[in-house]
Design a protein around this motif. Structure first.
Motif, PDB file in Angstrom:
ATOM      1  N   LEU A   7      -6.647   6.124 -11.189  1.00  0.00           N
ATOM      2  CA  LEU A   7      -6.828   6.169  -9.831  1.00  0.00           C
ATOM      3  C   LEU A   7      -8.446   5.660  -9.515  1.00  0.00           C
ATOM      4  O   LEU A   7      -8.457   5.196  -8.406  1.00  0.00           O
ATOM      5  N   ASP A   8      -9.350   5.639 -10.332  1.00  0.00           N
ATOM      6  CA  ASP A   8     -10.842   5.095  -9.872  1.00  0.00           C
ATOM      7  C   ASP A   8     -10.576   3.795  -9.787  1.00  0.00           C
ATOM      8  O   ASP A   8     -11.057   3.325  -8.581  1.00  0.00           O
ATOM      9  N   PRO A   9     -10.126   2.840 -10.335  1.00  0.00           N
ATOM     10  CA  PRO A   9     -10.109   1.259 -10.105  1.00  0.00           C
ATOM     11  C   PRO A   9      -9.206   1.062  -8.865  1.00  0.00           C
ATOM     12  O   PRO A   9      -9.382   0.146  -8.035  1.00  0.00           O
ATOM     13  N   LEU A  10      -8.132   1.924  -8.922  1.00  0.00           N
ATOM     14  CA  LEU A  10      -7.085   1.613  -7.733  1.00  0.00           C
ATOM     15  C   LEU A  10      -7.811   2.232  -6.631  1.00  0.00           C
ATOM     16  O   LEU A  10      -7.545   1.429  -5.284  1.00  0.00           O
ATOM     17  N   ALA A  11      -8.528   3.267  -6.449  1.00  0.00           N
ATOM     18  CA  ALA A  11      -9.387   3.530  -5.260  1.00  0.00           C
ATOM     19  C   ALA A  11     -10.339   2.402  -4.698  1.00  0.00           C
ATOM     20  O   ALA A  11     -10.427   2.176  -3.575  1.00  0.00           O
ATOM     21  N   ASP A  12     -11.073   1.967  -5.576  1.00  0.00           N
ATOM     22  CA  ASP A  12     -11.849   0.921  -5.332  1.00  0.00           C
ATOM     23  C   ASP A  12     -11.257  -0.165  -4.656  1.00  0.00           C
ATOM     24  O   ASP A  12     -11.624  -0.859  -3.674  1.00  0.00           O
ATOM     25  N   LYS A  13     -10.155  -0.703  -5.247  1.00  0.00           N
ATOM     26  CA  LYS A  13      -9.398  -1.820  -4.950  1.00  0.00           C
ATOM     27  C   LYS A  13      -8.829  -1.495  -3.453  1.00  0.00           C
ATOM     28  O   LYS A  13      -8.789  -2.623  -2.603  1.00  0.00           O
ATOM     29  N   LEU A  14      -8.267  -0.288  -3.240  1.00  0.00           N
ATOM     30  CA  LEU A  14      -7.586  -0.052  -1.906  1.00  0.00           C
ATOM     31  C   LEU A  14      -8.814  -0.178  -0.872  1.00  0.00           C
ATOM     32  O   LEU A  14      -8.616  -0.668  -0.023  1.00  0.00           O
ATOM     33  N   LEU A  15      -9.828   0.433  -1.204  1.00  0.00           N
ATOM     34  CA  LEU A  15     -11.078   0.554  -0.395  1.00  0.00           C
ATOM     35  C   LEU A  15     -11.520  -0.854   0.129  1.00  0.00           C
ATOM     36  O   LEU A  15     -11.596  -1.318   1.171  1.00  0.00           O
ATOM     37  N   VAL A  16     -11.868  -1.786  -0.904  1.00  0.00           N
ATOM     38  CA  VAL A  16     -12.530  -2.730  -0.499  1.00  0.00           C
ATOM     39  C   VAL A  16     -11.234  -4.019   0.174  1.00  0.00           C
ATOM     40  O   VAL A  16     -11.610  -4.655   1.196  1.00  0.00           O
ATOM     41  N   SER A  17     -10.091  -3.901  -0.451  1.00  0.00           N
ATOM     42  CA  SER A  17      -9.101  -4.868   0.017  1.00  0.00           C
ATOM     43  C   SER A  17      -8.609  -4.459   1.537  1.00  0.00           C
ATOM     44  O   SER A  17      -8.712  -5.401   2.305  1.00  0.00           O
ATOM     45  N   ALA A  18      -8.616  -3.172   1.876  1.00  0.00           N
ATOM     46  CA  ALA A  18      -8.090  -2.678   3.022  1.00  0.00           C
ATOM     47  C   ALA A  18      -9.283  -2.997   4.168  1.00  0.00           C
ATOM     48  O   ALA A  18      -8.947  -3.692   5.392  1.00  0.00           O
ATOM     49  N   VAL A  19     -10.372  -3.098   3.945  1.00  0.00           N
ATOM     50  CA  VAL A  19     -11.562  -3.142   4.780  1.00  0.00           C
ATOM     51  C   VAL A  19     -11.780  -4.770   4.983  1.00  0.00           C
ATOM     52  O   VAL A  19     -12.005  -5.076   6.068  1.00  0.00           O
ATOM     53  N   LEU A  20     -11.641  -5.480   3.854  1.00  0.00           N
ATOM     54  CA  LEU A  20     -11.735  -6.891   4.106  1.00  0.00           C
ATOM     55  C   LEU A  20     -10.460  -7.403   4.891  1.00  0.00           C
ATOM     56  O   LEU A  20     -10.858  -8.308   5.606  1.00  0.00           O
ATOM     57  N   ILE A  21      -9.243  -6.793   4.491  1.00  0.00           N
ATOM     58  CA  ILE A  21      -8.250  -7.461   5.402  1.00  0.00           C
ATOM     59  C   ILE A  21      -8.594  -7.161   6.895  1.00  0.00           C
ATOM     60  O   ILE A  21      -8.043  -8.028   7.829  1.00  0.00           O
ATOM     61  N   SER A  22      -8.817  -5.754   7.081  1.00  0.00           N
ATOM     62  CA  SER A  22      -9.401  -5.432   8.574  1.00  0.00           C
ATOM     63  C   SER A  22     -10.187  -6.534   9.270  1.00  0.00           C
ATOM     64  O   SER A  22     -10.137  -6.824  10.253  1.00  0.00           O
ATOM     65  N   LEU A  23     -11.542  -6.866   8.205  1.00  0.00           N
ATOM     66  CA  LEU A  23     -12.383  -7.776   8.945  1.00  0.00           C
ATOM     67  C   LEU A  23     -11.768  -9.023   9.197  1.00  0.00           C
ATOM     68  O   LEU A  23     -12.338  -9.714  10.044  1.00  0.00           O
ATOM     69  N   VAL A  24     -10.757  -9.598   8.325  1.00  0.00           N
ATOM     70  CA  VAL A  24     -10.091 -10.758   8.666  1.00  0.00           C
ATOM     71  C   VAL A  24      -9.516 -10.626  10.138  1.00  0.00           C
ATOM     72  O   VAL A  24      -9.506 -11.625  10.986  1.00  0.00           O
ATOM     73  N   GLU A  25      -8.800  -9.507  10.338  1.00  0.00           N
ATOM     74  CA  GLU A  25      -7.925  -9.368  11.430  1.00  0.00           C
ATOM     75  C   GLU A  25      -8.956  -9.276  12.641  1.00  0.00           C
ATOM     76  O   GLU A  25      -8.853  -9.631  13.936  1.00  0.00           O
ATOM     77  N   MET A  26     -10.003  -9.004  12.386  1.00  0.00           N
ATOM     78  CA  MET A  26     -11.100  -8.669  13.350  1.00  0.00           C
ATOM     79  C   MET A  26     -12.015  -9.895  13.859  1.00  0.00           C
ATOM     80  O   MET A  26     -12.813 -10.017  14.387  1.00  0.00           O
TER      81      MET A  26
END
Length: 193
Positions: free
Chosen positions: A76-95
């Motif tokens: 879970l730990d590395p999965l949580a890290d990757k989800l957090l960073v990836s989701a926010v970065l993709i959102s920042l591309v959208e923005m």
């Protein structure tokens, strides 16, 4: 489920909440200081991101200190890290706050390292995180926070800290990925191909 794993799960559950605040179309009021402007939803998203990112060290510390390291936590730990960073970065591309190529580099590195770790696990080898991996995470989190808060306070003096931090994060991400593969090349056995 132990405390460390609960903290990790909380980090995962914070991801959609951050996304909601970042990508919601409701017009929130703006905070304006001279030339600088930021919406309240961006501030809330940034604060939640900071809390979520800070739990990464906390759950690991608790797991090691209390001897609560579990296979679930290791997953879970590395999965949580990757989800957090990836989701926010993709959102920042959208923005339109960060170049897509930077996000592609960062996410591609994560997929590549995850693949290498899976190969190592099949061989019965656990690959430890490197110091460059820790620097990579710190650089990415710094860049993301700067992007989330519209480069405050640097925007007031028109210094592009957010863009410089994004480039530094990309460079360290590339280097840490190369370093990880070079140091662990013994895991990949090309003679079986």
């Amino acid at each position: 489920m132990n405390l460390a794993n609960k903290i990790t799960l909380a980090r995962i559950f914070l991801v959609p909440i951050i996304m909601l605040f970042l990508l919601i179309n409701v017009k929130f009021p703006h905070v304006r200081i001279e030339q600088f402007s930021i919406t309240y939803n961006q501030i809330i998203a940034a604060l939640i991101f900071i809390v979520a990112a800070s739990t990464d060290s906390l759950d690991g510390y608790i797991a090691r200190k209390r001897k609560l390291v579990t296979n679930l936590g290791k997953l879970l730990d590395p999965l949580a890290d990757k989800l957090l960073v990836s989701a926010v970065l993709i959102s920042l591309v959208e923005m339109d706050k960060v170049d897509a190529w930077i996000v592609i580099v960062i996410i591609s590195r994560e997929f590549a390292i995850t693949g290498l770790r899976q190969i190592a696990l099949l061989e019965g080898v656990v690959l430890a995180a490197s110091k460059w991996g820790k620097w990579k995470t710190a650089a990415q989190i710094t860049a993301i926070i700067a992007l989330l808060i519209n480069n405050f306070p640097f925007a007031l003096i028109q210094f592009p800290f957010d863009q410089i931090a994004s480039w530094i994060a990309a460079i360290i991400t590339i280097y840490s990925g190369i370093d990880y593969f070079v140091k662990n090349k013994h895991v990949i056995n090309f003679s079986d191909q």
